[in-house]
Design a protein around this motif. Structure first.
Motif, short mmCIF file in Angstrom:
data_model
loop_
_atom_site.label_atom_id
_atom_site.label_comp_id
_atom_site.label_asym_id
_atom_site.label_seq_id
_atom_site.Cartn_x
_atom_site.Cartn_y
_atom_site.Cartn_z
N LEU A 115 -0.53 20.59 -8.15
CA LEU A 115 -1.11 19.25 -8.05
C LEU A 115 -1.83 18.99 -6.73
N THR A 116 -1.87 19.99 -5.86
CA THR A 116 -2.57 19.81 -4.58
C THR A 116 -4.04 19.50 -4.85
N GLY A 117 -4.54 18.48 -4.17
CA GLY A 117 -5.93 18.07 -4.32
C GLY A 117 -6.19 17.19 -5.53
N LYS A 118 -5.14 16.82 -6.26
CA LYS A 118 -5.31 15.99 -7.46
C LYS A 118 -4.79 14.57 -7.26
N GLY A 119 -4.53 14.19 -6.00
CA GLY A 119 -4.08 12.83 -5.73
C GLY A 119 -2.66 12.55 -6.15
N CYS A 120 -1.84 13.59 -6.18
CA CYS A 120 -0.45 13.43 -6.59
C CYS A 120 0.49 13.68 -5.41
N HIS A 121 1.66 13.07 -5.48
CA HIS A 121 2.69 13.22 -4.46
C HIS A 121 3.97 13.69 -5.14
N VAL A 122 4.58 14.74 -4.58
CA VAL A 122 5.83 15.29 -5.12
C VAL A 122 6.95 14.89 -4.17
N PHE A 123 7.99 14.26 -4.72
CA PHE A 123 9.10 13.75 -3.92
C PHE A 123 10.39 14.50 -4.24
N SER A 124 11.24 14.61 -3.22
CA SER A 124 12.53 15.28 -3.37
C SER A 124 13.58 14.32 -3.93
N SER A 125 14.81 14.81 -4.00
CA SER A 125 15.91 14.04 -4.58
C SER A 125 16.35 12.85 -3.74
N SER B 222 15.29 0.20 -13.80
CA SER B 222 15.24 -1.12 -14.41
C SER B 222 14.91 -2.06 -13.26
N ALA B 223 13.67 -2.47 -13.17
CA ALA B 223 13.14 -3.19 -12.01
C ALA B 223 14.11 -4.23 -11.46
N GLY B 224 14.46 -4.04 -10.18
CA GLY B 224 15.31 -4.98 -9.49
C GLY B 224 16.77 -4.95 -9.88
N GLU B 225 17.13 -4.10 -10.83
CA GLU B 225 18.51 -4.10 -11.32
C GLU B 225 19.22 -2.76 -11.13
N ARG B 226 18.51 -1.65 -11.40
CA ARG B 226 19.18 -0.35 -11.40
C ARG B 226 18.27 0.67 -10.74
N TYR B 227 18.83 1.39 -9.79
CA TYR B 227 18.10 2.43 -9.09
C TYR B 227 18.80 3.76 -9.29
N VAL B 228 18.01 4.82 -9.43
CA VAL B 228 18.57 6.15 -9.63
C VAL B 228 17.81 7.14 -8.74
N TYR B 229 18.38 8.32 -8.64
CA TYR B 229 17.75 9.41 -7.91
C TYR B 229 17.55 10.56 -8.89
N ALA B 230 16.36 11.12 -8.91
CA ALA B 230 16.07 12.31 -9.71
C ALA B 230 15.98 13.50 -8.77
N ASP B 231 16.05 14.70 -9.30
CA ASP B 231 15.91 15.88 -8.46
C ASP B 231 14.50 16.00 -7.91
N ILE B 232 13.51 15.71 -8.74
CA ILE B 232 12.10 15.77 -8.32
C ILE B 232 11.37 14.65 -9.04
N THR B 233 10.48 13.98 -8.31
CA THR B 233 9.67 12.91 -8.89
C THR B 233 8.23 13.11 -8.45
N VAL B 234 7.30 12.86 -9.36
CA VAL B 234 5.88 12.98 -9.05
C VAL B 234 5.18 11.67 -9.37
N VAL B 235 4.34 11.24 -8.44
CA VAL B 235 3.47 10.09 -8.66
C VAL B 235 2.05 10.57 -8.45
N CYS B 236 1.18 10.32 -9.42
CA CYS B 236 -0.24 10.62 -9.27
C CYS B 236 -0.98 9.30 -9.10
N GLY B 237 -1.83 9.25 -8.10
CA GLY B 237 -2.51 8.00 -7.76
C GLY B 237 -1.71 7.27 -6.70
#
Length: 157
Positions: free
Chosen positions: A23-33, A40-55
């Motif tokens: 995803l390098t150069g494609k405007g994406c960000h890879v996040f760790s755990s 659930s917005a404002g109610e429940r938060y979780v942690y994933a092993d890896i998360t990607v956001v593009c944009g």
């Protein structure tokens, strides 16, 4: 999952590196755990092993560290977390409108399971084994053999 087995951590690192490279150069960000996700917005938060956001990264209102728009979530399965990753956590993830791909990586065998949200909102499922590849909605490819190269030489579940 804090304190995962060496194999769990190695698989997380390998998948993270593969996604970062794809995803390098494609405007994406890879996040760790360490990255919190609003399941659930404002109610429940979780942690994933890896998360990607593009944009642009969007945070839950009123927070400085909770992602509201993950596109890809990856969980490396552990005996202790697998029921949660496949159950309650997955139910929460399905409510995240930005999520296009949910990826489950086995520690027991070379196997990657891929849930993909189609344009009509329906989730499709595919399991990939040795010799296979998984193509995510944004075009990133995970090669099963590359992800698992050397993984079973390391202690794990």
């Amino acid at each position: 999952m804090a304190g995962g087995s060496p194999r769990h951590n190695a698989l997380c690192s390998t998948v993270n590196a593969a996604l970062h490279g794809a995803l390098t150069g494609k405007g994406c960000h890879v996040f760790s755990s360490d990255q919190r996700i609003g399941a659930s917005a404002g109610e429940r938060y979780v942690y994933a092993d890896i998360t990607v956001v593009c944009g642009s990264v969007v945070l839950d209102p009123g927070t400085k560290d909770v992602l509201a728009n993950p596109g890809i979530i990856v969980e490396v399965l552990s005996k202790s977390t697998e029921p949660y990753d496949r159950g309650l956590k997955w139910e929460g993830y399905q409510r995240i409108s930005s999520l296009s791909d949910y990826v489950l990586v086995s520690q027991a065998e070379p196997r990657i399971e891929h849930f993909r949200r189609e344009p009509d909102g329906v989730w499709t499922y595919r399991a990939a084994g040795a010799g296979d590849r998984v193509t995510l909605a944004n075009g990133a490819v995970l090669d099963v053999d590359a992800v698992f190269a050397g993984a079973f030489e390391i202690s794990g579940e």
